[in-house]
Scaffold this motif. Structure first.
Motif, PDB file in Angstrom:
ATOM      1  N   LEU A  78     -20.989 -15.558  34.185  1.00  0.00           N
ATOM      2  CA  LEU A  78     -21.993 -15.181  33.198  1.00  0.00           C
ATOM      3  C   LEU A  78     -21.598 -13.929  32.428  1.00  0.00           C
ATOM      4  CD1 LEU A  78     -25.370 -15.939  35.000  1.00  0.00           C
ATOM      5  CD2 LEU A  78     -24.236 -17.262  33.235  1.00  0.00           C
ATOM      6  N   GLU A  79     -20.688 -13.130  32.989  1.00  0.00           N
ATOM      7  CA  GLU A  79     -20.237 -11.935  32.287  1.00  0.00           C
ATOM      8  C   GLU A  79     -19.262 -12.286  31.178  1.00  0.00           C
ATOM      9  OE1 GLU A  79     -18.647  -9.183  35.084  1.00  0.00           O
ATOM     10  OE2 GLU A  79     -20.506  -9.076  36.229  1.00  0.00           O
ATOM     11  N   GLY A 121     -18.890 -21.415  26.437  1.00  0.00           N
ATOM     12  CA  GLY A 121     -19.439 -22.305  25.432  1.00  0.00           C
ATOM     13  C   GLY A 121     -20.951 -22.409  25.516  1.00  0.00           C
ATOM     14  N   PHE A 122     -21.546 -21.806  26.522  1.00  0.00           N
ATOM     15  CA  PHE A 122     -22.994 -21.864  26.723  1.00  0.00           C
ATOM     16  C   PHE A 122     -23.662 -20.503  26.597  1.00  0.00           C
ATOM     17  CE2 PHE A 122     -21.232 -25.477  29.017  1.00  0.00           C
ATOM     18  CZ  PHE A 122     -21.992 -26.508  28.500  1.00  0.00           C
ATOM     19  N   GLN A 123     -22.893 -19.474  26.321  1.00  0.00           N
ATOM     20  CA  GLN A 123     -23.444 -18.121  26.345  1.00  0.00           C
ATOM     21  C   GLN A 123     -24.596 -17.946  25.372  1.00  0.00           C
ATOM     22  OE1 GLN A 123     -22.418 -15.995  28.810  1.00  0.00           O
ATOM     23  NE2 GLN A 123     -24.330 -15.010  28.211  1.00  0.00           N
ATOM     24  N   ASP A 124     -24.483 -18.479  24.177  1.00  0.00           N
ATOM     25  CA  ASP A 124     -25.573 -18.334  23.213  1.00  0.00           C
ATOM     26  C   ASP A 124     -26.849 -18.981  23.743  1.00  0.00           C
ATOM     27  OD1 ASP A 124     -24.362 -20.888  22.960  1.00  0.00           O
ATOM     28  OD2 ASP A 124     -25.064 -21.092  20.894  1.00  0.00           O
ATOM     29  N   LEU A 125     -26.703 -20.101  24.429  1.00  0.00           N
ATOM     30  CA  LEU A 125     -27.869 -20.789  24.979  1.00  0.00           C
ATOM     31  C   LEU A 125     -28.467 -20.020  26.153  1.00  0.00           C
ATOM     32  CD1 LEU A 125     -26.492 -24.437  24.797  1.00  0.00           C
ATOM     33  CD2 LEU A 125     -27.874 -23.202  23.113  1.00  0.00           C
ATOM     34  N   LEU A 126     -27.619 -19.442  26.960  1.00  0.00           N
ATOM     35  CA  LEU A 126     -28.120 -18.621  28.067  1.00  0.00           C
ATOM     36  C   LEU A 126     -28.841 -17.380  27.541  1.00  0.00           C
ATOM     37  CD1 LEU A 126     -25.117 -18.950  30.528  1.00  0.00           C
ATOM     38  CD2 LEU A 126     -27.397 -19.950  30.765  1.00  0.00           C
ATOM     39  N   ARG A 166     -32.832 -16.403  28.175  1.00  0.00           N
ATOM     40  CA  ARG A 166     -33.397 -15.137  28.645  1.00  0.00           C
ATOM     41  C   ARG A 166     -34.571 -14.718  27.764  1.00  0.00           C
ATOM     42  NH1 ARG A 166     -28.671 -15.149  30.138  1.00  0.00           N
ATOM     43  NH2 ARG A 166     -26.986 -13.741  30.167  1.00  0.00           N
ATOM     44  N   SER A 167     -34.431 -14.886  26.462  1.00  0.00           N
ATOM     45  CA  SER A 167     -35.526 -14.558  25.536  1.00  0.00           C
ATOM     46  C   SER A 167     -36.730 -15.462  25.800  1.00  0.00           C
ATOM     47  CB  SER A 167     -35.078 -14.712  24.088  1.00  0.00           C
ATOM     48  OG  SER A 167     -34.078 -13.775  23.784  1.00  0.00           O
ATOM     49  N   TYR A 168     -36.477 -16.736  26.012  1.00  0.00           N
ATOM     50  CA  TYR A 168     -37.535 -17.700  26.312  1.00  0.00           C
ATOM     51  C   TYR A 168     -38.275 -17.294  27.582  1.00  0.00           C
ATOM     52  CZ  TYR A 168     -39.565 -22.156  27.872  1.00  0.00           C
ATOM     53  OH  TYR A 168     -40.412 -23.136  28.332  1.00  0.00           O
ATOM     54  N   ALA A 169     -37.514 -16.917  28.602  1.00  0.00           N
ATOM     55  CA  ALA A 169     -38.099 -16.581  29.902  1.00  0.00           C
ATOM     56  C   ALA A 169     -38.975 -15.327  29.835  1.00  0.00           C
ATOM     57  CB  ALA A 169     -37.000 -16.399  30.940  1.00  0.00           C
ATOM     58  N   GLU A 170     -38.720 -14.452  28.872  1.00  0.00           N
ATOM     59  CA  GLU A 170     -39.530 -13.233  28.738  1.00  0.00           C
ATOM     60  C   GLU A 170     -40.998 -13.552  28.457  1.00  0.00           C
ATOM     61  OE1 GLU A 170     -37.726 -10.732  25.786  1.00  0.00           O
ATOM     62  OE2 GLU A 170     -35.904 -10.449  26.999  1.00  0.00           O
ATOM     63  N   ASN A 171     -41.254 -14.669  27.782  1.00  0.00           N
ATOM     64  CA  ASN A 171     -42.626 -15.067  27.449  1.00  0.00           C
ATOM     65  C   ASN A 171     -43.019 -16.375  28.123  1.00  0.00           C
ATOM     66  OD1 ASN A 171     -43.122 -12.883  25.582  1.00  0.00           O
ATOM     67  ND2 ASN A 171     -41.690 -13.917  24.220  1.00  0.00           N
ATOM     68  N   PHE A 172     -42.370 -16.710  29.209  1.00  0.00           N
ATOM     69  CA  PHE A 172     -42.605 -17.984  29.886  1.00  0.00           C
ATOM     70  C   PHE A 172     -44.034 -18.060  30.413  1.00  0.00           C
ATOM     71  CE2 PHE A 172     -42.129 -20.933  33.549  1.00  0.00           C
ATOM     72  CZ  PHE A 172     -41.705 -22.041  32.826  1.00  0.00           C
ATOM     73  N   HIS A 173     -44.734 -19.152  30.082  1.00  0.00           N
ATOM     74  CA  HIS A 173     -46.142 -19.277  30.454  1.00  0.00           C
ATOM     75  C   HIS A 173     -46.467 -20.510  31.293  1.00  0.00           C
ATOM     76  CE1 HIS A 173     -45.794 -21.740  26.835  1.00  0.00           C
ATOM     77  NE2 HIS A 173     -46.853 -22.380  27.260  1.00  0.00           N
ATOM     78  N   LEU A 174     -45.463 -21.237  31.713  1.00  0.00           N
ATOM     79  CA  LEU A 174     -45.727 -22.456  32.483  1.00  0.00           C
ATOM     80  C   LEU A 174     -45.488 -22.282  33.984  1.00  0.00           C
ATOM     81  CD1 LEU A 174     -44.150 -25.080  30.041  1.00  0.00           C
ATOM     82  CD2 LEU A 174     -46.579 -24.628  30.429  1.00  0.00           C
TER      83      LEU A 174
END
Length: 171
Positions: A5-6, A10-15, A19-27
């Motif tokens: 992860l450091e 090819g997936f870094q942008d998605l990861l 992280r941004s998504y998880a900051e406001n995760f409501h489910l």
């Protein structure tokens, strides 16, 4: 050994997006049932927002996607589980306009995939659709006649127009 992860992958942008998504995760803690009692079988086409087209949000519906939005054996399996275990009592089958699965024959797709992959694809089935309305009616009949899908489940077929955003009912 370096943590993967450091290092950019090819997936870094998605990861990073995750992280941004998880900051406001409501489910968190949600039990996974379909809060609106809806299941949608639709195409994998990225122009389709299955929840948005019917005014729903994450957690409201079960969604099954595949090329062409066909009711396959796997889709039927999902619908059986959804109607018995996940609160689903309304099923929408939603193919769409300008679908790639309606614009080629099986042999054309097999030739194209063979050329692109360099591997003989003559054995692969792609489930092309020669008559979208007729195939939708056949798929609706599959759902309605399945012995493990309750008769009480409402089943509707609609063609989604990718240029207007509207659903057209098909009986």
């Amino acid at each position: 050994m370096t943590d993967k992860l450091e290092n950019p992958t090819g997936f870094q942008d998605l990861l990073n997006n995750n992280r941004s998504y998880a900051e406001n995760f409501h489910l968190a803690g949600f039990d996974g049932i379909a809060k609106a009692g809806v299941a949608i079988v639709t195409c994998m086409d990225s122009r389709i927002d299955p929840l948005g087209i019917i005014g729903l949000e994450p957690g409201d519906a079960k969604i099954f996607r595949n090329p062409g939005g066909r009711v396959t054996e796997a889709a039927l399996e999902a619908l059986v589980l959804a109607t018995h275990l996940l609160n689903v009592n309304r099923i929408l089958v939603v193919p769409h306009t300008r679908c790639a699965m309606t614009s080629s024959t099986e042999n054309e797709l097999r030739r194209q995939i063979t050329e692109l992959s360099g591997i003989d694809a003559s054995w692969q089935s792609f489930g092309v659709i020669d008559d979208q309305v007729q195939k939708l009616r056949e798929d609706l009949a599959k759902v309605r006649s399945h012995p493990l899908i309750p008769d009480s489940a409402l089943v509707g077929g609609f063609i989604y127009d990718v240029d207007t955003g509207l659903l057209r009912p098909v009986a």
